[in-house]
Write a protein that holds these residues in place. Structure first.
Motif, short mmCIF file in Angstrom:
data_model
loop_
_atom_site.label_atom_id
_atom_site.label_comp_id
_atom_site.label_asym_id
_atom_site.label_seq_id
_atom_site.Cartn_x
_atom_site.Cartn_y
_atom_site.Cartn_z
N ASN A 155 10.73 7.72 -6.29
CA ASN A 155 11.91 8.61 -6.27
C ASN A 155 12.17 9.02 -4.83
OD1 ASN A 155 13.95 10.31 -6.95
ND2 ASN A 155 12.62 11.92 -7.77
N LEU A 156 13.07 8.29 -4.18
CA LEU A 156 13.30 8.47 -2.75
C LEU A 156 14.68 9.06 -2.49
CD1 LEU A 156 11.89 5.00 -1.75
CD2 LEU A 156 11.00 7.19 -0.92
N PRO A 157 14.85 9.78 -1.37
CA PRO A 157 16.19 10.24 -1.02
C PRO A 157 17.08 9.04 -0.65
CG PRO A 157 14.67 10.73 0.76
CD PRO A 157 13.84 10.16 -0.36
N PRO A 158 18.40 9.22 -0.68
CA PRO A 158 19.28 8.10 -0.35
C PRO A 158 19.02 7.55 1.06
CG PRO A 158 20.53 10.14 -0.55
CD PRO A 158 19.14 10.44 -0.98
N VAL A 159 19.27 6.26 1.23
CA VAL A 159 19.14 5.66 2.56
C VAL A 159 20.36 6.09 3.39
CG1 VAL A 159 19.16 3.47 3.84
CG2 VAL A 159 17.81 3.69 1.73
N ASP A 160 20.10 6.58 4.60
CA ASP A 160 21.21 6.98 5.49
C ASP A 160 21.62 5.84 6.41
OD1 ASP A 160 21.31 9.85 4.76
OD2 ASP A 160 19.22 9.73 5.42
N LEU A 161 20.63 5.12 6.91
CA LEU A 161 20.90 4.04 7.87
C LEU A 161 20.11 2.81 7.46
CD1 LEU A 161 21.93 2.90 10.61
CD2 LEU A 161 19.94 3.98 11.69
N LEU A 162 20.82 1.72 7.24
CA LEU A 162 20.15 0.45 6.93
C LEU A 162 20.32 -0.50 8.11
CD1 LEU A 162 19.43 -1.64 4.08
CD2 LEU A 162 21.14 -2.68 5.54
N ILE A 163 19.20 -1.02 8.58
CA ILE A 163 19.22 -1.96 9.71
C ILE A 163 18.74 -3.31 9.21
CG2 ILE A 163 18.23 -2.49 11.98
CD1 ILE A 163 17.71 0.55 12.33
N ARG A 164 19.54 -4.35 9.44
CA ARG A 164 19.05 -5.70 9.17
C ARG A 164 19.12 -6.47 10.47
NH1 ARG A 164 19.88 -9.83 4.26
NH2 ARG A 164 18.62 -11.52 5.11
N THR A 165 18.00 -6.93 10.95
CA THR A 165 17.97 -7.67 12.20
C THR A 165 18.39 -9.12 11.97
OG1 THR A 165 15.63 -8.07 11.80
CG2 THR A 165 16.17 -6.25 13.27
N SER A 166 18.60 -9.84 13.04
CA SER A 166 18.82 -11.30 13.09
C SER A 166 20.27 -11.74 12.91
CB SER A 166 17.93 -12.07 12.09
OG SER A 166 18.54 -12.16 10.82
N GLY A 167 21.19 -10.79 12.77
CA GLY A 167 22.61 -11.14 12.70
C GLY A 167 23.12 -11.43 11.29
N GLU A 168 22.24 -11.53 10.29
CA GLU A 168 22.72 -11.72 8.92
C GLU A 168 23.33 -10.41 8.44
OE1 GLU A 168 22.64 -14.66 7.94
OE2 GLU A 168 21.02 -15.49 9.17
N GLU A 169 24.46 -10.52 7.75
CA GLU A 169 25.14 -9.30 7.31
C GLU A 169 25.20 -9.27 5.79
OE1 GLU A 169 28.75 -8.70 9.50
OE2 GLU A 169 27.71 -8.87 11.44
N ARG A 170 24.06 -9.10 5.16
CA ARG A 170 24.03 -8.97 3.70
C ARG A 170 22.81 -8.16 3.32
NH1 ARG A 170 23.45 -14.37 4.83
NH2 ARG A 170 21.29 -15.09 4.91
N LEU A 171 22.79 -7.71 2.05
CA LEU A 171 21.69 -6.85 1.60
C LEU A 171 20.55 -7.64 0.96
CD1 LEU A 171 23.64 -3.79 0.13
CD2 LEU A 171 22.52 -3.99 2.34
N SER A 172 20.82 -8.87 0.52
CA SER A 172 19.77 -9.70 -0.09
C SER A 172 18.92 -8.93 -1.11
CB SER A 172 18.87 -10.32 0.99
OG SER A 172 19.62 -11.11 1.87
N ASN A 173 19.64 -8.20 -2.00
CA ASN A 173 18.95 -7.55 -3.14
C ASN A 173 18.02 -6.41 -2.70
OD1 ASN A 173 18.47 -7.22 -5.88
ND2 ASN A 173 17.01 -8.91 -6.03
N PHE A 174 18.40 -5.69 -1.65
CA PHE A 174 17.55 -4.60 -1.15
C PHE A 174 18.13 -3.22 -1.46
CE2 PHE A 174 15.51 -2.28 2.62
CZ PHE A 174 14.30 -2.12 1.96
N MET A 175 17.45 -2.42 -2.18
CA MET A 175 17.74 -1.01 -2.43
C MET A 175 19.22 -0.73 -2.73
SD MET A 175 15.05 0.81 0.20
CE MET A 175 14.61 2.22 -0.80
#
Ligand code: IPE
Ligand code: IPE
Ligand code: MG
Length: 242
Positions: free
Chosen positions: A174-194
């Motif tokens: 039970n976590l608080p909402p994510v405020d900032l999501l960083i994905r490295t390497s230039g890919e711009e997708r969530l790939s099924n993450f949170m």
């Protein structure tokens, strides 16, 4: 003059580009994963110094089983081999470590080591490190839904009480909402993450491969985050009368 930076409460990191980082150096993908792991430790310690309270890191997805048997085995062994290291690191930095993901397909030895880390670090209050391993957001939502249905069937839950806060309690953590999501390497997708937790996250996609994403790169992410106008569906004060 120092800029006043906004500090996110919860930062999520999709660790990506380890393989390309290694290939660019004529190294093996495994060496890229090793370099990525070392960087994650340094970076995590730094991110907490900036005042962030929660970090979630995506290290192995439910879909990563599609990779070659050798790479899957390497990644499993890498985490298993580092569990002691993670425990020491968490004690040094006073970090509460928690794991998110399905435990099936993980060996009993790994599951026991994960439980030990969670148990030994559970009293640290200020910093939480959510390690997402064999994690997939769809799997998390399905697993939560099954538990909810089971609680309704056994009369432990009145379905009318189900709201967003209660649903969150059925997720792996039970976590608080994510405020900032960083994905490295230039890919711009969530790939099924949170997907649940990132509903209003600010997304940041630097081109850097993860093993090269250092403190100064995180500072840039904070500068970018500070510029973002987070509205959550509302209208900001200075625009209200337009
Ligand atoms: C991220 O690096 C680590 C995992 C997904 C396990 P990748 O292995 O995805 O690296 P690239 O994307 O192939 O460069
Ligand atoms: C996402 O990265 C999973 C993790 C970082 C653990 P991938 O490299 O597996 O994602 P895709 O395949 O490029 O979407
Ligand atoms: Mg990748």
């Amino acid at each position: 003059m120092d800029k006043v930076l906004k500090i996110p409460n919860h930062v999520a990191i999709i660790v990506d580009g380890n393989g390309r980082w290694a290939t660019a150096r004529r190294m093996s993908r495994s060496e890229g994963h090793e370099a990525g792991f070392q960087n994650l430790k340094n970076l995590t310690a730094y991110i907490y110094q900036t005042g962030v309270k929660y970090i979630s890191a995506y290290l192995f997805s439910t879909e990563n089983f599609k990779r070659s048997e050798a790479e899957v085995r390497f990644l499993m062994n890498l985490l298993t081999g580092k569990l002691k290291d993670i425990l020491e690191f968490c004690h040094e930095e006073k970090i509460k470590a928690i794991f998110s993901g399905r435990t099936e397909k993980l060996s009993n030895k790994v599951i026991e080591a994960m439980n030990k880390i969670e148990e030994e670090t559970k009293d640290y209050q200020d910093k939480t490190f959510n390690i997402c391993f064999n994690y997939g957001s769809h799997a998390e939502i399905i697993d939560a839904t099954k538990k909810i249905v089971s609680d309704v069937q056994t009369n432990n839950l009145d379905i009318n009480d189900l709201d967003e806060d209660l649903y969150s309690k059925y997720l792996y953590n039970n976590l608080p909402p994510v405020d900032l999501l960083i994905r490295t390497s230039g890919e711009e997708r969530l790939s099924n993450f949170m997907l649940w937790q990132c509903s209003y996250a600010e997304l940041y996609f630097p081109k850097t491969y993860f093993p090269d994403f250092k403190e100064k790169d995180f500072d840039k992410a904070l500068e970018e985050y500070t510029k973002r106008d987070r509205r959550f569906g509302g209208v900001n004060y200075d625009q209200k009368n337009n």
